[in-house]
Design a protein around this motif. Sequence first.
Motif, mmCIF file in Angstrom:
data_model
loop_
_atom_site.group_PDB
_atom_site.id
_atom_site.type_symbol
_atom_site.label_atom_id
_atom_site.label_comp_id
_atom_site.label_asym_id
_atom_site.label_seq_id
_atom_site.Cartn_x
_atom_site.Cartn_y
_atom_site.Cartn_z
ATOM 1 N N GLU B 3 7.530 1.166 0.980
ATOM 2 C CA GLU B 3 7.441 2.571 0.638
ATOM 3 C C GLU B 3 8.193 2.443 -0.857
ATOM 4 N N VAL B 22 10.084 -1.043 -5.534
ATOM 5 C CA VAL B 22 8.675 -0.716 -5.519
ATOM 6 C C VAL B 22 8.667 0.903 -6.070
ATOM 7 N N VAL B 25 2.560 2.849 -4.970
ATOM 8 C CA VAL B 25 1.783 2.152 -3.929
ATOM 9 C C VAL B 25 0.243 2.357 -4.087
ATOM 10 N N HIS B 28 -3.476 -0.785 0.486
ATOM 11 C CA HIS B 28 -2.831 -1.454 1.549
ATOM 12 C C HIS B 28 -2.207 -3.015 1.082
ATOM 13 N N VAL B 31 1.364 -3.065 -4.679
ATOM 14 C CA VAL B 31 2.225 -2.247 -4.992
ATOM 15 C C VAL B 31 2.650 -2.413 -6.643
ATOM 16 N N ILE B 44 1.524 -7.617 -2.110
ATOM 17 C CA ILE B 44 2.603 -7.368 -1.066
ATOM 18 C C ILE B 44 3.125 -8.835 -0.381
ATOM 19 N N LYS B 58 8.361 8.712 -7.872
ATOM 20 C CA LYS B 58 7.098 7.770 -8.368
ATOM 21 C C LYS B 58 6.933 7.543 -9.595
#
Lengths: 88, 132
Positions: B3, B22, B25, B28, B31, B44, B58
């Motif tokens: 996250e 990070v 994102v 899936h 990042v 990832i 963010k």
Amino acid sequence: MVEGKHKSRSLRRLHKKTPGGKTKMYFHARRSAAHKCAVCGEALKGIPRMMRAEAKNAPKSKKKVERPFGGFLCPSCLKAKLKKELRA
Amino acid sequence: MFEIGRVCVKLAGRDAGMKCIVIDVVDHSFVVVDGQTRRRKCNIKHLEPLSQVLQISKNAPAAEVVRAMKELGIEMPEKKSKARKESKKERPKSSRTKKAKPVKEAKLAKEKKPKAEKAEETSKANLAGSEK
């Protein structure tokens, strides 16, 4: 008779058969073996195969890869090593 | 697990072994990270998450990332801004025009020396050079 310039043992000798049936000798420059990973023994990529004399004057970028332990460990072994250190 | 604010260590690439946070994102498997590494999109699979999660917004600006890295105890040097490259491109093209060559006139203006004199001069110059 072997020519004067070909008598040097820094050249590799190779016997080959010609289509006419004769055996001929060929002289090739020696090449070093590929550098191997210190852990798994796999051939490392990105490093040209140079004999020591050539490698001495070559820039550092030709003797390694731009990565920690580049030229020493393969990328999978590096990952395993980092993970082991972090999880310990 | 990955996250925004998660502290990770890069496992692959030039910056393997360096800590990063990070920031965003993408999906899936990708990042965006920043920290000791460059600000970039990262798979990832090439990251090892640590137990720490920091408070960061963010797409945080560089200054905020530097503050966050200080919490981890890492002093980061100032990153060079990309503005320098742009200013080079803005140079006016007029400065690249070639100047007119007035060589022929100068050559004509010079007196033609006989060959013998020229040879003497060059030999004198050579001697002077070797003496030094």
